[in-house]
Design an enzyme around this catalytic site. Structure first.
Site, PDB file in Angstrom:
ATOM      1  N   ASN A 104       0.845  -1.194   0.000  1.00  0.00           N
ATOM      2  CA  ASN A 104       0.000   0.000   0.000  1.00  0.00           C
ATOM      3  C   ASN A 104       0.884   1.250   0.000  1.00  0.00           C
ATOM      4  O   ASN A 104       2.104   1.144   0.019  1.00  0.00           O
ATOM      5  CB  ASN A 104      -0.973  -0.018   1.190  1.00  0.00           C
ATOM      6  N   LYS A 121       8.018 -16.726 -11.067  1.00  0.00           N
ATOM      7  CA  LYS A 121       7.250 -15.602 -11.596  1.00  0.00           C
ATOM      8  C   LYS A 121       6.047 -16.156 -12.368  1.00  0.00           C
ATOM      9  O   LYS A 121       6.239 -17.012 -13.253  1.00  0.00           O
ATOM     10  CB  LYS A 121       8.163 -14.777 -12.506  1.00  0.00           C
ATOM     11  N   ASP A 153      -4.373  -6.246   5.121  1.00  0.00           N
ATOM     12  CA  ASP A 153      -5.421  -7.053   5.742  1.00  0.00           C
ATOM     13  C   ASP A 153      -5.450  -8.466   5.179  1.00  0.00           C
ATOM     14  O   ASP A 153      -5.919  -9.385   5.834  1.00  0.00           O
ATOM     15  CB  ASP A 153      -6.785  -6.373   5.529  1.00  0.00           C
ATOM     16  N   ASP A 165      -4.389  -9.713  12.959  1.00  0.00           N
ATOM     17  CA  ASP A 165      -4.410  -8.305  13.373  1.00  0.00           C
ATOM     18  C   ASP A 165      -3.430  -8.148  14.533  1.00  0.00           C
ATOM     19  O   ASP A 165      -3.691  -8.576  15.660  1.00  0.00           O
ATOM     20  CB  ASP A 165      -5.828  -7.889  13.783  1.00  0.00           C
ATOM     21  N   LYS A 174     -13.438   0.864  15.805  1.00  0.00           N
ATOM     22  CA  LYS A 174     -12.150   0.147  15.896  1.00  0.00           C
ATOM     23  C   LYS A 174     -11.577   0.226  17.302  1.00  0.00           C
ATOM     24  O   LYS A 174     -11.013  -0.733  17.815  1.00  0.00           O
ATOM     25  CB  LYS A 174     -11.142   0.742  14.919  1.00  0.00           C
ATOM     26  N   LYS A 204     -10.917  -3.176  19.307  1.00  0.00           N
ATOM     27  CA  LYS A 204      -9.541  -3.572  19.636  1.00  0.00           C
ATOM     28  C   LYS A 204      -9.190  -3.249  21.083  1.00  0.00           C
ATOM     29  O   LYS A 204      -8.045  -3.456  21.502  1.00  0.00           O
ATOM     30  CB  LYS A 204      -8.550  -2.915  18.658  1.00  0.00           C
TER      31      LYS A 204
HETATM   32  O1  C5P Z   1      -8.466  -2.286  11.260  1.00  0.00           O
HETATM   33  P1  C5P Z   1      -7.493  -1.339  10.690  1.00  0.00           P
HETATM   34  O2  C5P Z   1      -6.510  -1.983   9.770  1.00  0.00           O
HETATM   35  O3  C5P Z   1      -8.013  -0.079  10.124  1.00  0.00           O
HETATM   36  O4  C5P Z   1      -6.735  -0.863  12.023  1.00  0.00           O
HETATM   37  C1  C5P Z   1      -5.694  -0.021  11.995  1.00  0.00           C
HETATM   38  C2  C5P Z   1      -4.821  -0.243  13.204  1.00  0.00           C
HETATM   39  O5  C5P Z   1      -4.619  -1.638  13.436  1.00  0.00           O
HETATM   40  C3  C5P Z   1      -3.441   0.319  12.963  1.00  0.00           C
HETATM   41  O6  C5P Z   1      -2.951   0.765  14.202  1.00  0.00           O
HETATM   42  C4  C5P Z   1      -2.664  -0.878  12.424  1.00  0.00           C
HETATM   43  O7  C5P Z   1      -1.300  -0.758  12.685  1.00  0.00           O
HETATM   44  C5  C5P Z   1      -3.294  -2.034  13.169  1.00  0.00           C
HETATM   45  N1  C5P Z   1      -3.359  -3.279  12.391  1.00  0.00           N
HETATM   46  C6  C5P Z   1      -2.553  -4.341  12.748  1.00  0.00           C
HETATM   47  N2  C5P Z   1      -2.635  -5.518  12.056  1.00  0.00           N
HETATM   48  C7  C5P Z   1      -3.478  -5.655  11.020  1.00  0.00           C
HETATM   49  C8  C5P Z   1      -4.290  -4.573  10.633  1.00  0.00           C
HETATM   50  C9  C5P Z   1      -4.190  -3.390  11.324  1.00  0.00           C
HETATM   51  O8  C5P Z   1      -1.775  -4.216  13.698  1.00  0.00           O
HETATM   52  N3  C5P Z   1      -3.528  -6.785  10.368  1.00  0.00           N
END
Ligand code: C5P
Length: 413
Positions: free
Chosen positions: A216, A297, A287, A314, A345, A349
């Protein structure tokens, strides 16, 4: 809403202000006035060209201190002034720092009082570059700047805007108020003294085949600025970073990773070994990842290619759900319903603090507007450079963290 983020006091701090030859030298006079007004003892050293733009008497009147400019005269007034001037100061700030002065610094020249003082320093050095946009963009200047960055010199600015020559672009000295805030941030350290802070930053890279992957546009700028601000606040900092083009701040431990699972592995190891007090998850973790990674390749055909993806762990949620988690801070970059999504969120979390920003404005940009969501509600940090926001954020995190520790102690009594 609360947007009162007055910085900490500069009272009793000692600063050496170096002024070099540029139109922005007149702004340095205002800076000297504000610093002095804030209780800072300001000693000024001017280069010969700076004296052509503004007189030493101006700084002398504003700071109440003798102004030095000539190497030989300075040493007559006080033996070894070229060494002593950089002793017993908390910071040397060069504002404005001309392209010529930056080049001299990068080469380690010592052919006038200010370059000699800088070379002989035993305190942090901050420079506020100011020059025409073409001079700033010139590869030679950029080379010098990255060289100074690698040497640990703090680069404040420049900013974009209208220039004295009438051109518009990058190269204008940071506004005096912003510069004052950066100095304040640098000097108001100690808030996280003795604390261990773990930060994730940048994007992750999820391989698809031997040469391709999903990533990204995260630049890592916010995470790196936070790592620097945490260091400035006296913390021991571990930075776990995905691939970025930035040179990392001089953290205590730097761990380079690529995928989300590697990032999780690194975070788990650091948590098990170092038991950090604070975890700041700034990384834009992918994600999803590919179910199968082709070791070769993938060949192009005229058929559709379906990529099967599966969710990544996550990292932040896993840390926040630990039985004894560190103080966890999350980031949410959203493209719609910013506040609603961010609040959800934070709840999901179980985070004491979540920092929300608009993805399209903040990601891969030098600036960001932030909304902080905590138990007290929302706090707005108006758009500013990521360095400035990082300092503000670290002060907010330190306040909440210390409050949490205090509450825990009281509950135990
Ligand atoms: O759910 P989202 O991706 O928007 O959440 C953002 C927060 O969660 C950020 O602080 C990001 O670093 C963390 N995050 C993570 N692992 C993931 C997705 C997001 O630690 N797989």
């Amino acid at each position: 809403m609360n947007n009162n983020y007055a910085g900490s006091s500069l009272s009793g701090k000692r600063l050496l202000l170096g002024v070099t030859g540029g139109v922005a030298a007149y702004k340095a006079a205002e800076l000297a006035r504000l610093l002095t007004q804030a209780g800072c003892l300001v000693k000024t050293v001017m280069t010969d060209s700076a004296c052509r733009f503004i007189g030493p008497i101006t700084f002398q009147s504003l700071t109440g201190q003798f102004v030095f400019s000539d190497l030989w005269e300075a040493d007559k007034a006080s033996a070894m002034a070229h060494i002593n001037l950089s002793r017993n100061v908390d910071l040397i700030l060069i504002a404005p720092a001309s392209a010529d002065f930056i080049a001299k610094l990068a080469c380690g020249l010592a052919n006038d009082l200010l370059t000699t003082v800088c070379l002989a320093r035993n305190c942090p050095l901050m420079i506020a570059p100011a020059m025409n946009r073409k001079m700033w963009e010139n590869p030679a200047t950029q080379r010098n700047i990255s060289c100074l960055q690698n040497d640990g010199v703090i680069i404040a600015g420049p900013e974009n805007g209208e220039q004295a020559c009438g051109e518009v672009g990058m190269g204008r000295m940071l506004a005096v108020e912003a510069l004052l805030a950066v100095v304040q941030q640098r000097l108001s350290n100690g808030l996280l003294q003795g604390k261990n802070v773990l930060i994730t930053a940048g994007p992750t890279f999820e391989a698809i085949d031997a040469v391709r992957g999903i990533t990204n546009i995260s630049s890592g700028k916010m995470g790196y600025a936070l790592a620097q601000a945490a260091l400035d606040a006296g913390a021991t900092v571990t930075l776990v970073t995905g691939p970025t083009c930035l040179s990392a701040p001089a953290v205590n431990r730097l761990i380079n990773v690529s995928s989300a699972r590697e990032m999780l592995g690194a975070v788990e190891t650091v948590i098990a070994r170092e038991k950090p007090d604070i975890f700041i998850g700034v990384a834009a973790v992918a994600d999803y990842r590919a179910v199968n990674i082709s070791p070769r390749k993938i060949k192009k055909t005229d058929q559709k290619l379906v990529l099967e993806l599966m969710p990544n762990p996550d990292i932040l949620a896993q840390v926040a759900y630990l039985p004894e988690p560190p103080f966890c801070v999350g980031f949410a970059a959203e493209t719609e319903n910013l506040e609603k999504n961010a609040a959800r969120k934070r709840r999901q979390k179980k985070l004491p603090l979540l920092v929300a920003n608009w993805a399209q404005e903040a990601m891969n940009s030098d600036e960001a507007a932030l909304i902080l969501l905590d138990d007290d509600g929302q706090h707005v940090l108006e758009r500013a450079s990521k360095q400035l926001q990082a300092g503000r954020l670290i002060r907010h995190i330190a306040k909440l963290y210390l409050q949490q520790q205090c509450d825990r102690k009281l509950n135990k009594i």
